[in-house]
Design an enzyme around this catalytic site. Structure first.
Site, PDB file in Angstrom:
ATOM      1  N   VAL A   1       0.859  -1.185   0.000  1.00  0.00           N
ATOM      2  CA  VAL A   1       0.000   0.000   0.000  1.00  0.00           C
ATOM      3  C   VAL A   1       0.893   1.232   0.000  1.00  0.00           C
ATOM      4  O   VAL A   1       1.986   1.226   0.556  1.00  0.00           O
ATOM      5  CB  VAL A   1      -0.948   0.073   1.227  1.00  0.00           C
ATOM      6  CG1 VAL A   1      -1.990  -1.011   1.187  1.00  0.00           C
ATOM      7  CG2 VAL A   1      -0.174   0.052   2.524  1.00  0.00           C
ATOM      8  N   SER A   2       0.432   2.282  -0.672  1.00  0.00           N
ATOM      9  CA  SER A   2       1.036   3.598  -0.502  1.00  0.00           C
ATOM     10  C   SER A   2       0.219   4.325   0.546  1.00  0.00           C
ATOM     11  O   SER A   2      -0.840   3.858   0.954  1.00  0.00           O
ATOM     12  CB  SER A   2       1.040   4.362  -1.832  1.00  0.00           C
ATOM     13  OG  SER A   2      -0.271   4.532  -2.306  1.00  0.00           O
ATOM     14  N   SER A   3       0.697   5.478   1.000  1.00  0.00           N
ATOM     15  CA  SER A   3       0.036   6.165   2.114  1.00  0.00           C
ATOM     16  C   SER A   3      -1.404   6.543   1.785  1.00  0.00           C
ATOM     17  O   SER A   3      -2.301   6.416   2.627  1.00  0.00           O
ATOM     18  CB  SER A   3       0.833   7.405   2.505  1.00  0.00           C
ATOM     19  OG  SER A   3       1.018   8.238   1.370  1.00  0.00           O
ATOM     20  N   ASP A   4      -1.673   6.991   0.538  1.00  0.00           N
ATOM     21  CA  ASP A   4      -3.033   7.408   0.206  1.00  0.00           C
ATOM     22  C   ASP A   4      -3.959   6.229  -0.016  1.00  0.00           C
ATOM     23  O   ASP A   4      -5.161   6.303   0.221  1.00  0.00           O
ATOM     24  CB  ASP A   4      -3.029   8.307  -1.036  1.00  0.00           C
ATOM     25  CG  ASP A   4      -2.397   7.634  -2.238  1.00  0.00           C
ATOM     26  OD1 ASP A   4      -1.618   6.696  -2.018  1.00  0.00           O
ATOM     27  OD2 ASP A   4      -2.696   8.048  -3.378  1.00  0.00           O
TER      28      ASP A   4
END
Length: 560
Positions: A20-23
């Site tokens: 996952v990326s932060s967003d």
């Protein structure tokens, strides 16, 4: 029913990869959710659920970054053939780039390892149709990433035009939660002003400024958040941080978004975007433009006078210029030799020019001859002593010299003409840059023309500085006389019988520039105001390597 991964009753060992990326975490694509979905798909296909060491998790990494720790660990384990198939939630968990996805799948296939998607079961690298779908879904992920970037960029540009700040607040400022604009943080702003004041008035190097700031336990931006530093501890300022602070135009109320193509690189004119793409915003001012420009000059002079890789010191290093071609005189050394009679010949230090005329032709400048340091030392040192011991007489001589050698009897009118020329050259430089950015000028030709413009601008700014010295009021004359007397009182013992090192320190601190024209030398001297004489004398007590030529708004200038 047996799947492709259960041929010949072979047990299929599975691994799973989640990212996952932060967003994306906010959107609900959590790590736990992906892992559960992957394991459910593994069980449904009849493969062996992965061991804990074969559950690879990358938290907070984008799909275009291939340098992810868990991904690299998974590839290394694949080379050792520790599993037979890798499950991902969606293909875009691997990469959001078609080429990178297909390259990874091909590499894994060479190790006999397949890739499968839990949410897209038709994406299966073990058969031709699955590979075709792999390509389609990878291309879709790349297009989605491009669309997201485009929407994000448009949103950022709109916020920029509204004057909003899109990054953490710099030191001296805070972000208004309502308007998202910068406001002055008074507790930090007072230190910013102090940094500029110390750096300019006391002519410090970045190292000396760092030592002072750290000794006073000035809180950094990180300290003010209440977090604990794992390196260097609390109240630690790095030299590079202070250098960036002193060179940031933010503090004079100027900030330009989208000015450079690659903001993270070293900024230079060749990396500029077209000017119509720039977005300028207004920011509350903490320091004056004059102080900022003086700080930039101080940084530049510190760099020029850095003792790095210096093996021999010269009394007039980086101070001499040719009065004809305007070029800087360079120092060089002639080693001592043994004469035929066995006696030792004295060593010499000389200064010579670049041998080029101001039009940069192959013709030599006849004025750029060799000047012996010992001869210059006698004339210049005697002049300094005479100025400090008898300032009234010397200042009258200086004014008489100015009147005799001035190009115009009306100094103010001549100064107006020079100011206009300076504006003209600035506009010309801007037009030259725009021509280059539009592609109508080659990089080599741009550099050549820019160099010529810079030389012309230097000559004009030097002439403006000279003319400003011609316009000397009675009050300024009395201040300079008082400064010279006070300085002589402090330095009288040093001046009489001074050693070579002591002369280097005094000349380095007092003299800004010497223009040589044949047998004539025009010396530009900085006289500190009485309030700064303690700092000036303290500077002379520092090691020789830390002394340089400096100038600031609190210093008056006189000419011999």
């Amino acid at each position: 029913m047996k799947t492709e991964y259960q041929k010949n009753n072979k047990i299929i060992r599975a691994a799973t990869y989640v990212r996952v990326s932060s967003d994306e975490q906010v959107k609900g694509y959590s790590l736990t959710f992906q892992k559960e979905e992957n394991i459910e798909a593994i069980k449904k296909d009849g493969a062996m659920p992965p061991e804990e060491k074969h559950i690879y998790i990358d938290d907070g990494y984008t799909g275009i970054n291939g340098n992810r720790p868990a991904l690299q660990m998974m590839i290394e384990a694949a080379k050792r053939k520790e599993f037979d198939v890798i499950y991902v939630w969606k293909i875009d968990r691997l990469f959001r780039n078609t080429k990178l996805v297909l390259n990874l799948v091909d590499d894994l296939a060479t190790y006999g390892i397949g890739v499968k998607s839990a949410l897209e079961p038709f994406c299966d690298s073990s058969n031709p149709i699955g590979r075709y779908m792999f390509t389609m879904m990878a291309a879709g992920a790349e297009m989605e990433h491009a669309n997201i970037n485009e929407r994000t960029q448009h949103g950022k540009i709109r916020a920029m035009k509204e004057g909003k700040w899109l990054a953490p607040a710099p030191y001296g400022y805070l972000i208004n939660e309502g308007t998202k604009k910068l406001e002055i943080n008074r507790n930090e702003a007072k230190w910013v002003k102090k940094f500029f004041e110390w750096f300019i008035d006391e002519r410090l190097t970045l190292y000396q400024l760092q030592q002072r700031v750290n000794s006073l336990n000035v809180p950094t931006k990180f300290d003010n958040t209440g977090r604990i530093k794992t390196k260097n501890g609390k109240y630690f300022w790095a030299k590079r941080t202070l250098g960036r602070l002193l060179s940031s135009e933010l503090y004079i109320g100027v900030h330009t978004y989208r000015k450079y193509k690659n903001p993270s690189r070293v900024k230079n004119d060749l990396d500029l975007r077209p000017k119509e793409e720039w977005i300028e915003i207004s920011i509350p001012t903490i320091v004056s433009k004059e102080s900022f420009e003086l700080a930039q000059k101080q940084l530049r002079l510190n760099k020029e006078n850095s003792p790095r890789r210096t093996f021999r010191f010269y009394m007039f290093a980086k101070k001499l210029r040719c009065g004809v071609c305007g070029g800087r005189m360079h120092a060089y050394y002639v080693a001592p030799k043994i004469r035929k009679d066995g006696t030792r010949k004295e060593d010499y230090k000389f200064y010579g020019g670049s041998w080029l005329t101001r039009t940069s032709t192959n013709q030599r400048c006849d004025n750029c001859v060799n000047y012996n340091e010992s001869q210059l030392e006698v004339s210049v040192w005697d002049g300094i002593v005479e100025l400090l011991s008898h300032p009234e007489t010397m200042i009258k001589k200086c004014e008489k010299y100015r009147r005799r050698n001035s190009k115009s009897s009306d100094y103010r009118l001549f100064l107006e003409e020079l100011d206009k020329k300076e504006v003209y050259l600035k506009n010309k430089e801007e037009k030259l840059l725009n021509t280059y950015l539009e592609g109508d000028l080659s990089k080599e030709l741009y550099k050549k023309k820019l160099s010529e413009l810079e030389q012309e601008k230097t000559e004009v700014s030097g002439e403006i500085r000279r003319i400003n010295q011609f316009i000397l009021s009675d009050e300024e004359r009395l201040k300079r006389i008082a400064s010279a007397k006070a300085l002589y009182k402090k330095l009288s013992k040093r001046l009489l019988g001074a050693t070579y090192e002591e002369k280097c320190k005094v000349i380095g601190a007092l003299i800004e520039n010497i223009t040589l024209n044949g047998n004539d030398a025009e010396v530009e001297i900085n006289l500190p105001v009485k309030a700064l004489i303690p700092q000036f004398t303290a500077q002379l007590d520092r090691p020789l390597v830390s002394v340089g030529i400096k100038e600031n708004s609190l210093w008056g200038k006189g000419r011999l």
